[in-house]
Motif scaffolding. Structure first.
Motif, PDB file in Angstrom:
ATOM      1  N   TYR A   1       0.802  -1.224   0.000  1.00  0.00           N
ATOM      2  CA  TYR A   1       0.000   0.000   0.000  1.00  0.00           C
ATOM      3  C   TYR A   1       0.836   1.277   0.000  1.00  0.00           C
ATOM      4  O   TYR A   1       0.328   2.341   0.310  1.00  0.00           O
ATOM      5  N   GLY A   2       2.116   1.160  -0.348  1.00  0.00           N
ATOM      6  CA  GLY A   2       2.928   2.354  -0.544  1.00  0.00           C
ATOM      7  C   GLY A   2       3.657   2.853   0.679  1.00  0.00           C
ATOM      8  O   GLY A   2       4.164   3.978   0.677  1.00  0.00           O
ATOM      9  N   GLY A   3       3.764   2.032   1.736  1.00  0.00           N
ATOM     10  CA  GLY A   3       4.394   2.471   2.971  1.00  0.00           C
ATOM     11  C   GLY A   3       5.866   2.161   3.095  1.00  0.00           C
ATOM     12  O   GLY A   3       6.449   2.336   4.175  1.00  0.00           O
ATOM     13  N   GLY A   4       6.495   1.669   2.010  1.00  0.00           N
ATOM     14  CA  GLY A   4       7.925   1.412   2.014  1.00  0.00           C
ATOM     15  C   GLY A   4       8.325   0.194   2.826  1.00  0.00           C
ATOM     16  O   GLY A   4       7.523  -0.690   3.141  1.00  0.00           O
ATOM     17  N   ASP A   5       9.609   0.166   3.206  1.00  0.00           N
ATOM     18  CA  ASP A   5      10.154  -0.987   3.937  1.00  0.00           C
ATOM     19  C   ASP A   5       9.487  -1.165   5.301  1.00  0.00           C
ATOM     20  O   ASP A   5       9.333  -2.293   5.778  1.00  0.00           O
ATOM     21  N   LYS A   6       9.102  -0.058   5.925  1.00  0.00           N
ATOM     22  CA  LYS A   6       8.448  -0.140   7.237  1.00  0.00           C
ATOM     23  C   LYS A   6       7.149  -0.944   7.117  1.00  0.00           C
ATOM     24  O   LYS A   6       6.878  -1.828   7.936  1.00  0.00           O
ATOM     25  N   GLU A   7       6.342  -0.631   6.104  1.00  0.00           N
ATOM     26  CA  GLU A   7       5.086  -1.364   5.911  1.00  0.00           C
ATOM     27  C   GLU A   7       5.360  -2.825   5.587  1.00  0.00           C
ATOM     28  O   GLU A   7       4.700  -3.717   6.131  1.00  0.00           O
ATOM     29  N   ARG A   8       6.320  -3.093   4.722  1.00  0.00           N
ATOM     30  CA  ARG A   8       6.611  -4.483   4.340  1.00  0.00           C
ATOM     31  C   ARG A   8       7.018  -5.308   5.550  1.00  0.00           C
ATOM     32  O   ARG A   8       6.593  -6.462   5.703  1.00  0.00           O
ATOM     33  N   TYR A   9       7.813  -4.718   6.418  1.00  0.00           N
ATOM     34  CA  TYR A   9       8.260  -5.456   7.612  1.00  0.00           C
ATOM     35  C   TYR A   9       7.101  -5.686   8.582  1.00  0.00           C
ATOM     36  O   TYR A   9       6.882  -6.816   9.043  1.00  0.00           O
ATOM     37  N   GLU A  10       6.345  -4.627   8.900  1.00  0.00           N
ATOM     38  CA  GLU A  10       5.277  -4.739   9.898  1.00  0.00           C
ATOM     39  C   GLU A  10       4.179  -5.698   9.448  1.00  0.00           C
ATOM     40  O   GLU A  10       3.742  -6.561  10.220  1.00  0.00           O
ATOM     41  N   LEU A  11       3.728  -5.559   8.212  1.00  0.00           N
ATOM     42  CA  LEU A  11       2.666  -6.444   7.728  1.00  0.00           C
ATOM     43  C   LEU A  11       3.195  -7.867   7.527  1.00  0.00           C
ATOM     44  O   LEU A  11       2.456  -8.840   7.705  1.00  0.00           O
TER      45      LEU A  11
END
Length: 566
Positions: free
Chosen positions: A315-325
């Motif tokens: 959803y466009g949140g970068g590495d932070k989103e990829r790690y958290e999800l």
């Protein structure tokens, strides 16, 4: 260039004709052919024509023919489309193409909910003895449990069993300790279905004491047919007298006999009524929205972290989103590895709040339109919601409308969801960024209650537009959004048995009102257009005081070459 060559070619032949006249060419039939052939022979004697020139002339002629026929075909297609559209709408709007009101379908008045019991559907009070007691353990959140409760009543009817008021799931992700009696009016539920199914609040003590073994527990496969219940469950029920069905959600087939489908509607749309405290607060929120705006949009926004992780989308949140999800996704060991880009192209990813706002603005809803947003925890919090708030500043939630009054309900997610359900059901327009349980159930209810405008995003087509929106101006983007949403605007199209899930398309429970001959002619053309739109398988109005265009029109003015939202 082709036109220029053709022009030079015509000039050469004109000069040759003039030369013929100067040499005494006459129009007599007898000498016409002799003169022409004499001239050609003299010309050939003077200069031999090369074969390359002859081939070039032939290719040029073929090119002219292709060019001409191509333009003719294109023009014929354009005119045929214009004529077809004219014929479809001529009797509806005096020859002018009909405009779609983005707030309400002008054809909804022809439809109404019809789930009455027919005479051949025997009443349970006609002397039939029960085959036993059926215990149901519903699972999931509020709306998933609602589907289970609805199907439980139908299964009890199929088995000729006495249904015990279903138990609600206390151990799911939602972690809500509410029982049936805390959410639904249990007495109304029992009495309103008294002619269809015997329902009791618990198994009588006399029956429990007489049982040699505890109730038999079993789980049936998803989408089981009535025949399965009669072959596999009924013998056990007759032998053990009490049977409990666990994880009961979507355990009954989608396609059933018409009378059983109507029973589904009587349960879902009439018998399952919320408790008075929930109804009272829900209606208060609706009245407060109505005092602020004459009409409003209700948005069901599913953007919780676990839901996004489960989808496998980006959803466009970068590495932070990829790690958290990615960490959340590890909770489900059996989930396959998915391609985020592939899932988006397939239309499996819910719209972001920003994308949902862009879709609504492109459809024609102005920025002074009032929004009621029904949601749980939003991944990214206010930062994620900011683009939607900027597109629609008149942004409200249940927390904003009822701060103190909401406190008794806050510990119970299902009761909060019930309040959102009421406001979304009463809204003028309902739109969702997903195709989950609440979206489907409310879509079906709004069809049953008179086809109130319900917009479902065509995520498969919209995803491509959102990814390329920076490469087009706003007018082009808005036009493409409108085209993509054809068939997804909740128009009262002809519903067929087996089309989608019954809870979303309750075809057996929607009837047409009688109408005059003139209305019949108009309806025929409209339904033909809806049929055409469904094969493609949806504006500037507001709830405030500012005037805006209420119709879904094709704005052809291009006042800006950049992607700028007006």
């Amino acid at each position: 260039m082709a036109v220029a060559k053709a022009w030079r070619f015509s000039v050469i032949w004109a000069n040759l004709a003039l030369l013929q006249q100067q040499n005494g060419y006459n129009n007599s039939t007898g000498s016409k052919c002799d003169d022409v052939w004499r001239w050609r022979s003299l010309a050939l004697q003077r200069r031999k024509i090369p074969w390359s020139l002859i081939c070039g002339l032939m290719l040029f002629a073929l090119g002219l023919i292709s060019l001409f026929t191509g333009h003719v075909a294109s023009d014929l297609e354009w005119y045929s489309q214009r004529l077809v559209k004219h014929s479809l709408y001529s009797k509806l709007d005096g020859g002018r193409r009909a405009q779609i009101d983005i707030w309400k379908s002008k054809y909804s008045k022809y439809y109404y909910g019809c789930s009455e019991r027919s005479k051949k559907f025997a009443s349970v009070t006609s002397g039939r003895s029960s085959n036993g007691y059926l215990l149901i353990a519903a699972s999931g959140g509020l709306n998933q449990q609602r589907t289970g409760i609805t199907d439980a009543v139908v299964v009890a009817r199929i088995l000729n069993a006495t249904l015990v008021v279903p138990e609600l799931d206390h151990n799911s992700y939602w972690k809500d300790d509410s029982d049936f009696v805390n959410i639904f009016d249990v007495d109304w539920f029992i009495n309103s279905l008294s002619k269809d199914v015997n329902i009791v609040k618990r198994v009588p003590d006399k029956v429990m004491r007489s049982m040699e073994k505890p109730p038999y527990t079993m789980r049936v496969p998803r989408k089981s047919t009535p025949e399965y219940y009669l072959d596999q469950v009924l013998p056990v029920l007759l032998r053990r007298r009490v049977v409990q069905l666990t994880k009961f959600d979507y355990r009954l087939a989608n396609d059933l006999d018409v009378e059983l489908q109507k029973l589904r509607c009587r349960v879902n749309y009439h018998a399952l009524r919320f408790t008075k405290p929930i109804q009272k607060l829900g209606q208060k929120l609706v009245m407060r929205m109505r005092k602020t705006a004459k009409r409003f949009i209700a948005v069901h926004l599913r953007f919780e972290p676990d839901m996004l992780a489960f989808s496998g989308c980006y959803y466009g949140g970068g590495d932070k989103e990829r790690y958290e999800l990615g960490e959340i996704r590890k909770r489900w060991a059996t989930l396959p590895d998915l391609s985020p880009e592939g899932e988006r192209k397939r239309g499996k990813c819910p719209l972001t709040p920003h994308e949902l706002g862009l879709m609504l603005r492109a459809l024609g809803f102005a920025n002074d339109t009032y929004l009621y947003v029904a949601s749980g925890e939003i991944y990214g919090g206010e930062e994620t919601l900011r683009p939607l708030r900027e597109l629609f500043p008149n942004f409200y939630t249940k927390e904003m409308l009822a701060n103190e009054e909401l406190k008794p309900f806050v510990p119970f997610s299902s009761r909060l969801a019930a309040i959102d359900y009421i406001v979304c059901d009463e809204s003028d327009v309902f739109v969702t960024n997903n195709n989950g349980n609440m979206a489907k159930i409310l879509a079906g209810r709004r069809r049953y209650m008179g086809h109130k405008r319900t917009i479902r995003p065509n995520a498969k087509k919209l995803s491509a537009l959102f990814m390329t929106r920076d490469k087009m101006d706003w007018d082009t983007f808005a036009k493409k959004i409108k085209l993509s949403q054809k068939g997804f605007m909740g128009e009262p199209d002809v519903m067929k048995a087996g089309q989608g899930e019954f809870l979303e398309f309750p075809h057996s429970c929607v009837c047409e009102k009688p109408f005059s001959d003139d209305e019949n002619n108009g309806r025929g053309y409209h339904l033909e257009q809806l049929s055409m739109d469904s094969k493609v398988k949806p504006a500037s109005s507001s709830g405030g005081n500012n005037k805006s265009d209420d119709h879904f029109t094709d704005q052809r003015e291009k006042k800006s070459s950049t992607f700028r939202l007006r």
